[in-house]
Design a protein around this motif. Structure first.
Motif, PDB file in Angstrom:
ATOM      1  N   ASN A   1      45.138  19.559  59.373  1.00 50.73           N
ATOM      2  CA  ASN A   1      44.466  18.664  58.439  1.00 50.73           C
ATOM      3  C   ASN A   1      43.223  18.036  59.054  1.00 50.73           C
ATOM      4  O   ASN A   1      42.228  17.785  58.368  1.00 50.73           O
ATOM      5  CB  ASN A   1      45.430  17.570  57.974  1.00 50.73           C
ATOM      6  CG  ASN A   1      46.571  18.125  57.143  1.00 50.73           C
ATOM      7  OD1 ASN A   1      46.434  19.155  56.487  1.00 50.73           O
ATOM      8  ND2 ASN A   1      47.714  17.451  57.174  1.00 50.73           N
TER       9      ASN A   1
ATOM     10  N   CYS B   1      39.643  18.382  57.477  1.00 57.75           N
ATOM     11  CA  CYS B   1      38.895  17.176  57.125  1.00 57.75           C
ATOM     12  C   CYS B   1      37.474  17.238  57.668  1.00 57.75           C
ATOM     13  O   CYS B   1      36.511  16.837  57.001  1.00 57.75           O
ATOM     14  CB  CYS B   1      39.610  15.939  57.662  1.00 57.75           C
ATOM     15  SG  CYS B   1      40.947  15.358  56.607  1.00 57.75           S
ATOM     16  N   THR B   2      37.343  17.714  58.890  1.00 56.28           N
ATOM     17  CA  THR B   2      36.006  17.817  59.486  1.00 56.28           C
ATOM     18  C   THR B   2      35.139  18.788  58.696  1.00 56.28           C
ATOM     19  O   THR B   2      33.984  18.496  58.359  1.00 56.28           O
ATOM     20  CB  THR B   2      36.121  18.272  60.945  1.00 56.28           C
ATOM     21  OG1 THR B   2      36.962  17.350  61.660  1.00 56.28           O
ATOM     22  CG2 THR B   2      34.756  18.326  61.602  1.00 56.28           C
TER      23      THR B   2
ATOM     24  N   LEU C   1      34.365  17.305  55.258  1.00 59.16           N
ATOM     25  CA  LEU C   1      33.390  16.219  55.310  1.00 59.16           C
ATOM     26  C   LEU C   1      31.971  16.766  55.410  1.00 59.16           C
ATOM     27  O   LEU C   1      31.063  16.303  54.695  1.00 59.16           O
ATOM     28  CB  LEU C   1      33.704  15.304  56.492  1.00 59.16           C
ATOM     29  CG  LEU C   1      32.746  14.116  56.698  1.00 59.16           C
ATOM     30  CD1 LEU C   1      32.782  13.201  55.473  1.00 59.16           C
ATOM     31  CD2 LEU C   1      33.115  13.349  57.967  1.00 59.16           C
TER      32      LEU C   1
ATOM     33  N   PHE D   1      39.143  14.485  48.723  1.00 57.56           N
ATOM     34  CA  PHE D   1      38.922  14.128  50.120  1.00 57.56           C
ATOM     35  C   PHE D   1      40.011  13.190  50.637  1.00 57.56           C
ATOM     36  O   PHE D   1      40.486  13.323  51.766  1.00 57.56           O
ATOM     37  CB  PHE D   1      37.545  13.471  50.275  1.00 57.56           C
ATOM     38  CG  PHE D   1      37.132  13.262  51.700  1.00 57.56           C
ATOM     39  CD1 PHE D   1      36.663  14.322  52.463  1.00 57.56           C
ATOM     40  CD2 PHE D   1      37.238  12.011  52.293  1.00 57.56           C
ATOM     41  CE1 PHE D   1      36.300  14.131  53.789  1.00 57.56           C
ATOM     42  CE2 PHE D   1      36.876  11.822  53.614  1.00 57.56           C
ATOM     43  CZ  PHE D   1      36.401  12.883  54.364  1.00 57.56           C
TER      44      PHE D   1
ATOM     45  N   LEU E   1      43.253  14.793  51.460  1.00 54.88           N
ATOM     46  CA  LEU E   1      43.139  15.721  52.589  1.00 54.88           C
ATOM     47  C   LEU E   1      43.330  15.032  53.927  1.00 54.88           C
ATOM     48  O   LEU E   1      43.655  15.674  54.929  1.00 54.88           O
ATOM     49  CB  LEU E   1      41.767  16.412  52.539  1.00 54.88           C
ATOM     50  CG  LEU E   1      41.499  17.571  53.489  1.00 54.88           C
ATOM     51  CD1 LEU E   1      42.500  18.691  53.265  1.00 54.88           C
ATOM     52  CD2 LEU E   1      40.084  18.088  53.289  1.00 54.88           C
ATOM     53  N   ILE E   2      43.169  13.712  53.967  1.00 56.83           N
ATOM     54  CA  ILE E   2      43.255  12.963  55.227  1.00 56.83           C
ATOM     55  C   ILE E   2      44.708  12.885  55.673  1.00 56.83           C
ATOM     56  O   ILE E   2      45.591  12.557  54.880  1.00 56.83           O
ATOM     57  CB  ILE E   2      42.673  11.551  55.040  1.00 56.83           C
ATOM     58  CG1 ILE E   2      41.196  11.642  54.637  1.00 56.83           C
ATOM     59  CG2 ILE E   2      42.840  10.726  56.313  1.00 56.83           C
ATOM     60  CD1 ILE E   2      40.579  10.309  54.329  1.00 56.83           C
TER      61      ILE E   2
ATOM     62  N   SER F   1      49.293  15.503  55.013  1.00 54.39           N
ATOM     63  CA  SER F   1      48.323  14.986  54.057  1.00 54.39           C
ATOM     64  C   SER F   1      49.036  14.637  52.757  1.00 54.39           C
ATOM     65  O   SER F   1      50.179  15.061  52.512  1.00 54.39           O
ATOM     66  CB  SER F   1      47.228  16.017  53.799  1.00 54.39           C
ATOM     67  OG  SER F   1      47.765  17.161  53.151  1.00 54.39           O
TER      68      SER F   1
ATOM     69  N   PRO G   1      46.502  21.240  51.831  1.00 58.54           N
ATOM     70  CA  PRO G   1      45.144  20.792  52.190  1.00 58.54           C
ATOM     71  C   PRO G   1      44.048  21.638  51.542  1.00 58.54           C
ATOM     72  O   PRO G   1      43.008  21.093  51.126  1.00 58.54           O
ATOM     73  CB  PRO G   1      45.135  20.940  53.718  1.00 58.54           C
ATOM     74  CG  PRO G   1      46.566  20.863  54.120  1.00 58.54           C
ATOM     75  CD  PRO G   1      47.323  21.510  53.010  1.00 58.54           C
TER      76      PRO G   1
ATOM     77  N   SER H   1      43.567  20.446  48.108  1.00 51.03           N
ATOM     78  CA  SER H   1      42.728  19.241  48.067  1.00 51.03           C
ATOM     79  C   SER H   1      41.260  19.593  48.237  1.00 51.03           C
ATOM     80  O   SER H   1      40.385  19.025  47.561  1.00 51.03           O
ATOM     81  CB  SER H   1      43.169  18.269  49.168  1.00 51.03           C
ATOM     82  OG  SER H   1      44.493  17.829  48.957  1.00 51.03           O
ATOM     83  N   ALA H   2      40.980  20.526  49.124  1.00 55.98           N
ATOM     84  CA  ALA H   2      39.588  20.893  49.376  1.00 55.98           C
ATOM     85  C   ALA H   2      38.932  21.515  48.150  1.00 55.98           C
ATOM     86  O   ALA H   2      37.722  21.382  47.953  1.00 55.98           O
ATOM     87  CB  ALA H   2      39.510  21.855  50.561  1.00 55.98           C
TER      88      ALA H   2
END
Length: 713
Positions: free
Chosen positions: A73, A77-78, A81, A118, A121-122, A129, A556, A559-560
Motif C-alpha cells: 500500500n 500510495c507513492t 500521489l 486516495f 488507499l492509505i 488499506s 488498493p 481504490s487507485a
C-alpha cells in the motif's frame, strides 16, 4: 435526470428488501450469524489474515500478511500521489485555458471520487488499506453470515420433518383420504336433503352423525352408513422388518391417531363447504366449488408427514439428522458439503408409511337416507370436478385407481405390454429401472447417485465372493489332488481333483480379467461417485478462499481506479464493485448450488427411469435384443446416470460464477477446476492397469521355434 436512475435503483432495492426484513433478516442477524466461534470458514480466514477478520476496522496485532500489505500500500500510495498530482495540475492548466472548472464529461463528483480513492488507499495502523478492509468485511461478515443463515434455515427445515424434495404420497393413503372425504360428503348431502324434506314437519329419519375419535370414526344414522375410518392395528412385525428389531410403537400409534383426527376434521369442513357451495350454485348460480382433488391430496400428504416423523424417531435417521443440525449450526456453511447423503435421505418415506394408512369403508345406503337425489347430484358434481382437476402430483408418484389422473389418463405400462414383445426388452428395462435408491415401493423417485452407489456395493460384493469361491475351490482341488484321493485317482481312469485344478488353472486369465474389471467398476461406482458432491464442494471452497485473497490483494488497485474514474465513465472501477458483490454472495450461492444440484439430480434420475423404457422400445422396434445388446443398453443407462451426477454437482462451484456474469463480471478462473476429472482419471487408470492380467500378454505359442513367440497384445 442523472440522479433519476440511482433513485429508481434505490427504490427498487428497498422494495425487494422488504420481504427480507419481514423475515427477520437484517444486518444485525447477518452479523450475528457470521460471528460463530466454531465456524470453519471464519477460522480459516483468521488463520490466513489474523485478528483483522474479527474486527476489520479496529487495530489489531500485526501479522505477516498485514505487514506485506503495508509495504504494498505504501508503494501504491507513492505512485498514486505522483499520478494524482500530475493529473490534477494538468486538469487545472486545461481548466484555466478553457475558462471552466469542470470539462465536458466531468461533474462535481470527480474530485470527491478522487479524494475517496486516495483516502481508501492509505494504509491503516494494521497495514491494511480501507479498501482492503471493505473487501474483507464483505467476505467475513456479509458472505459468511448470509451463507450461515441459509444453512441454519435448511437444517431447521430438515429437523421439522421436511425432505429435500417433495415426496409422493402412497396410493393407499390417498385412497383412504378420498374415502374419508366421500364419507363426509355423503353425510352432508344426506343431512341437507333431510333438512329440506322435513323443513315443514317433524323428521322421522335421523340425520347422519360422525361418532368416535382418537383414531376411529363411524358416520351413520342408526339405519344407513356413510362409512368409517380407523388406524390400522399396531404391527410389530411390519416395523421389525424396517427397523431391524422390535421397538415400542406407542409414539407411532399416537401420531397415527393425531394424523387421522386432523385428516377427519380437515376433510369434514371441506365436504360441508363443498355441499353448501353446490347448493348455492344450483339454486342461486353463485359461488365456486373448491378443488376437491387438491384438498384430498394435501390432506393425505399431511397425514403421511405426521406419521413419517414418528417413524423416523425409531431408527438411526433421527440421530443422524440431529447430528447434522448440531454440526451445521456449530461449524457453519463450510461443513455443508460433507452431509449430502444425510440431506438426500432425510425424512425419506419407507413402506412403513404406506402400511400405516387408515383403514376405511365406503357408504352403505341400504337404510333410511331420504330420496338420495341430492346425494347423487353432489357426487356427480364431485366426480366431474375430480376428473378435470388441475392438481399435479410430484414427479415419481404412482397413480391410484381412484385418483383424478387415473380417470382421464392412459397408463403407460399398458403400452409396454403390447410393445415389449421381446422378453429381453422387458428384462433390460426391469434391470435398468430397478429402483435401489429408496425403500418405498410406492415411490418412483430415483436418486441416481445412491442407486449407482448401491450397484457398486453389490458389484464389489459379487467380485469378492467370486474371488473367495475361486480361491477356496482351487485350494480344495489342489489339496485333494495331493492327498489319498489324488493317489487313488491316478490309478483310475479319471483323476477328478486334478481335472478340476487344471480347468481352474486354465480359466484363470479370463477369470482374473473379468474379476479385475468388476473391481474397477465397483470402485468407481461405490467410492468415486458418492464422493462427487464433496469433491465439487471442495473445489468451490478453494475457489472461495482464492477469491477472498484476490479481493484483498486487489483492494488498493480498486481504490487507485477512482482517481479520475469519472473521466472514463467508471470502466476501470466498476469491476471492483462487482467483485465486492461477489465477495458478499459467493458463499450463499455455493449453498444454493448444493441444494439445486441435489434436487436436479433426483429430478433427472426419475426422468431417466420414466423415459428409458420408451427409448429402448423405439430404438429396437424392428430388432431383437440379445445378451450383448442388453449389456450395451445397461451401460448406456449407467453412463447417463453417472455423467449426469458428475456434471450437475458442478453447480456448487460454478453457480456463483454464472450469477456474477449477469452483473457484468468475468468468470473467475478456478484453480481447482480439474480436480474431479483428475480423481476420476485416477480410478480409470487403476481399472485400466488392473485389467492387464498377469501371464496373459506374454503367453508363448509352444508350436513355434524358440525365439519366435506370440501372445495376446
Amino acid at each position: 435526470m442523472k440522479l433519476l436512475k440511482p433513485l429508481q435503483a434505490a427504490a427498487l432495492l428497498c422494495a425487494v428488501s422488504c420481504p427480507a426484513f419481514a423475515a427477520d433478516v437484517d444486518y444485525q442477524t447477518i452479523s450475528d450469524a457470521a460471528q460463530k466461534t466454531g465456524d470453519l470458514s471464519r477460522q480459516a480466514l483468521v488463520m490466513i489474515f489474523g485478528d483483522v477478520v474479527l474486527s476489520p476496522f479496529q487495530p489489531g496485532q500485526p501479522t505477516l500478511i498485514g505487514s506485506l500489505f503495508a509495504m504494498l500500500n505504501g508503494v501504491l500510495c507513492t505512485v498514486a500521489l505522483v499520478w494524482f498530482l500530475v493529473v490534477t495540475l494538468k486538469s487545472l492548466y486545461q481548466g484555466g485555458q478553457e475558462g471552466q472548472v469542470f470539462r465536458s464529461g466531468r461533474t462535481m463528483l470527480h474530485p470527491v471520487m478522487s479524494f475517496a480513492g486516495f483516502i481508501t488507499l492509505i494504509p491503516t495502523a494494521s497495514g491494511w488499506s480501507l479498501s482492503q478492509l471493505v473487501m474483507l468485511w464483505a467476505a467475513s461478515t456479509m458472505g459468511i453470515g448470509g451463507a450461515n443463515q441459509l444453512t441454519d434455515k435448511a437444517a431447521d427445515m430438515i429437523s421439522s420433518g421436511m425432505s429435500l424434495v417433495v415426496p409422493p404420497t402412497a396410493p393407499a393413503t390417498r385412497s383412504a383420504a378420498r374415502a374419508v372425504f366421500e364419507m363426509n360428503l355423503c353425510k352432508y348431502a344426506t343431512n341437507r336433503e333431510l333438512a329440506m324434506l322435513y323443513q315443514d314437519g317433524q323428521a322421522r329419519t335421523l340425520p347422519m352423525e360422525t361418532r368416535g375419535g382418537n383414531g376411529s370414526y363411524l358416520t351413520d344414522n342408526g339405519s344407513a352408513r356413510c362409512g368409517s375410518a380407523r388406524i390400522p392395528k399396531t404391527s410389530e412385525g411390519g416395523l421389525e422388518g424396517s427397523l431391524a428389531s422390535p421397538v415400542n410403537t406407542d409414539n407411532v400409534t399416537a401420531a397415527e391417531r393425531q394424523a387421522l383426527d386432523t385428516l377427519q376434521s380437515t376433510l369434514d369442513a371441506a365436504a360441508g363447504a363443498f355441499v353448501d357451495t353446490y347448493l348455492s350454485r344450483r339454486d342461486q348460480d353463485t359461488g365456486t366449488l373448491a378443488d376437491a382433488e387438491t384438498l384430498i391430496q394435501t390432506a393425505a400428504a399431511t397425514y403421511e408427514h405426521t406419521v413419517n416423523q414418528a417413524l423416523n424417531q425409531l431408527n438411526y435417521h433421527a440421530a443422524l439428522q440431529s447430528q447434522l443440525t448440531t454440526q451445521l449450526k456449530a461449524r457453519g456453511w463450510l461443513s455443508l458439503g460433507a452431509w449430502y447423503h444425510t440431506f438426500a435421505t432425510a425424512n425419506s418415506k419407507t413402506n412403513a408409511v404406506a402400511n400405516a394408512s387408515p383403514i376405511t369403508t365406503g357408504p352403505g345406503l341400504q337404510g333410511e337416507t331420504g330420496t338420495g337425489d341430492l346425494y347423487h347430484q353432489v357426487f356427480a358434481a364431485y366426480r366431474a370436478q375430480v376428473q378435470n382437476s388441475p392438481y399435479t402430483a410430484p414427479l415419481g408418484s404412482q397413480t391410484a385407481p381412484d385418483d383424478g389422473a387415473a380417470l382421464s389418463a392412459t397408463d403407460p405400462d399398458a403400452v409396454f405390454v403390447s410393445v415389449f414383445k421381446n422378453p429381453m426388452q422387458k428384462a433390460t428395462n426391469f434391470v435398468a429401472t430397478w429402483n435401489l435408491s429408496t425403500d418405498a415401493s410406492f415411490s418412483d423417485q430415483v436418486n441416481p447417485l445412491i442407486k449407482m452407489q448401491t450397484i457398486g456395493d453389490y458389484t464389489l460384493g459379487a467380485a469378492e465372493s467370486a474371488l473367495a469361491a475361486y480361491t477356496l475351490t482351487l485350494a480344495a482341488a489342489s489339496t485333494a489332488d495331493n492327498s489319498v484321493l489324488g493317489a487313488i485317482g491316478k490309478l483310475t481312469f479319471i483323476n477328478l481333483p486334478a481335472v478340476v485344478k487344471d480347468v481352474l488353472t486354465e480359466l484363470s486369465p479370463p477369470f482374473y480379467f473379468l474379476l479385475l474389471l468388476l473391481f474397477a467398476v465397483g470402485f468407481s461406482l461405490a467410492v468415486f461417485l458418492p464422493a462427487v458432491p464433496f469433491l465439487y464442494w471442495m473445489v468451490g471452497v478453494f475457489n472461495w478462499l482464492v477469491s477472498v485473497m484476490v479481493g484483498c490483494a486487489a483492494g488498493p488497485m480498486w481504490s487507485a481506479t477512482h482517481l479520475g474514474a469519472e473521466e472514463d465513465r467508471g470502466s476501470r472501477s466498476a469491476y471492483g464493485y462487482i467483485f465486492l458483490i461477489d465477495m458478499m454472495l459467493r458463499p450463499s450461492l455455493m449453498v444454493l448450488g448444493f441444494f439445486f444440484a441435489s434436487m436436479a439430480v433426483m429430478a433427472g434420475g426419475t426422468l431417466l427411469d420414466l423415459l428409458f423404457g420408451s427409448a429402448l422400445v423405439n430404438a429396437n422396434a424392428d430388432s431383437i435384443i440379445g445378451l450383448f445388446k442388453m449389456i450395451g443398453w445397461l451401460m448406456i443407462y449407467a453412463r447417463i446416470a453417472t455423467f449426469g451426477v458428475t456434471r450437475v454437482f458442478g453447480l456448487q462451484a460454478m453457480l456463483a460464477d454464472h450469477v456474477i456474469t449477469f452483473l457484468g463480471g468475468a468468470r473467475m478462473a478456478g484453480i481447482m477446476g480439474g480436480m474431479v476429472d483428475d480423481v476420476k482419471g485416477m480410478f480409470v487408470q487403476a481399472g485400466s492397469d488392473s485389467r492387464k492380467t498377469p501371464g496373459l500378454q506374454d503367453a508363448p505359442n509352444r508350436d513355434l521355434q524358440p525365439g519366435n513367440q506370440d501372445g495376446v497384445r
